[in-house]
Motif scaffolding. Sequence first.
Motif, short mmCIF file in Angstrom:
data_model
loop_
_atom_site.label_atom_id
_atom_site.label_comp_id
_atom_site.label_asym_id
_atom_site.label_seq_id
_atom_site.Cartn_x
_atom_site.Cartn_y
_atom_site.Cartn_z
N UNK A 1 0.85 -1.20 0.00
CA UNK A 1 0.00 0.00 0.00
C UNK A 1 0.89 1.25 0.00
N UNK A 2 0.83 2.01 -1.07
CA UNK A 2 1.65 3.21 -1.17
C UNK A 2 1.38 4.17 -0.01
N UNK A 3 0.16 4.24 0.44
CA UNK A 3 -0.18 5.15 1.53
C UNK A 3 0.57 4.82 2.81
N UNK A 4 1.06 3.58 2.94
CA UNK A 4 1.80 3.16 4.12
C UNK A 4 3.29 2.96 3.83
N UNK A 5 3.76 3.49 2.71
CA UNK A 5 5.14 3.28 2.29
C UNK A 5 6.08 4.34 2.86
N UNK B 1 15.05 -3.62 3.42
CA UNK B 1 13.76 -3.43 4.05
C UNK B 1 13.68 -2.23 4.96
N UNK B 2 14.64 -1.33 4.86
CA UNK B 2 14.62 -0.11 5.66
C UNK B 2 13.80 0.98 4.97
N UNK B 3 13.55 0.81 3.71
CA UNK B 3 12.67 1.67 2.92
C UNK B 3 11.75 0.76 2.12
N UNK B 4 10.54 1.23 1.87
CA UNK B 4 9.62 0.51 0.99
C UNK B 4 9.77 0.93 -0.46
N UNK B 5 10.22 2.16 -0.67
CA UNK B 5 10.35 2.68 -2.04
C UNK B 5 11.38 3.80 -2.03
N UNK B 6 11.81 4.18 -3.22
CA UNK B 6 12.86 5.19 -3.37
C UNK B 6 12.72 5.82 -4.75
N UNK B 7 13.08 7.10 -4.85
CA UNK B 7 13.14 7.75 -6.16
C UNK B 7 14.14 8.89 -6.08
N UNK C 1 4.60 -3.05 -4.30
CA UNK C 1 4.29 -1.62 -4.43
C UNK C 1 4.53 -1.09 -5.84
N UNK C 2 5.30 -1.81 -6.63
CA UNK C 2 5.80 -1.25 -7.88
C UNK C 2 4.70 -0.80 -8.82
N UNK C 3 3.63 -1.58 -8.92
CA UNK C 3 2.55 -1.23 -9.85
C UNK C 3 1.85 0.06 -9.46
#
Length: 291
Positions: A172-176, A222-228, A271-273
């Motif tokens: 869930x992006x909202x919880x990322x 696993x310290x981050x769910x996503x990055x950009x 989360x990627x999609x």
Amino acid sequence: MTTHPAPTASDLPVGLAAVLEEIACTVARAAGRLVVDERPVDLGVSSKSSATDPVTVMDQRSQELIIELLAAARPDDAVLGEEEGASTGTSGLTWVIDPIDGTVNYLYGIPAYAVSVAVVVGDPAVAGAWQPVAGAVLNPESGELFHAHLGGGARLTTDAGTRTLRATAATDVAHALVGTGFGYAADLRRRQAELLVDLLPRVRDIRRHGGAALDLCGLAAGRLDAYYESALNPWDRAAGELVAREAGAVLGGPVGDVLTRDLVWGAAPGLAAQFGPLVRDLAARHVGSLD
């Protein structure tokens, strides 16, 4: 932009990628010891791309040591580094190195910087025309060594031992929890800030650690769910990109899976999609093309 098919592990002799991973680990450890043990009182700071983009005498010394060690271990390989001293080769392999990723943190004594050492096939000067096959990212302050080779999984080695890395199970992006960084040019930073303002209400929170290599390894661990991030060079991400991919993270760019200076993003597979299209849209809207 013209892209080329990325090479695969089958292009390398069996077992070579693992050997190259060991070399990357050895070289990263040696450079890490140098920047910690021989840090001078006067770091000899100068500027590169802008007045806020520092380089120290230890950036250059670290790169010189890395090049020396690689020349002894792999004399036919090319080297591309952030600082001066690149070299050509005949093997088809290029070592892509960042002698201190997170120089501002190093300058201020913040223990979150890295030595990043990767080896790639293809041309690292052309987006989509190269692929990391082995790499290591060392945080010299914590002693954490993140390392991987293509098809071999990602690992974290510390004094306590070695463990396999996996991206989170977030869906869930909202919880990322999302990592990012900023460039040094004032106008680019303004545009990146606009993107951040738009993204922040849509995610759990943002972390800005100050170095792309450790952020990508944080995604793997696993310290981050996503990055950009935008405005990354090959040496900023080559080793960390491989570690993240080998830990199961999905990486992409502004279009498809080709990472460019305009945008590099990564996310846990669940989360990627959601995250990829979101950050692509925001980057196109706020940052645009950096060419």
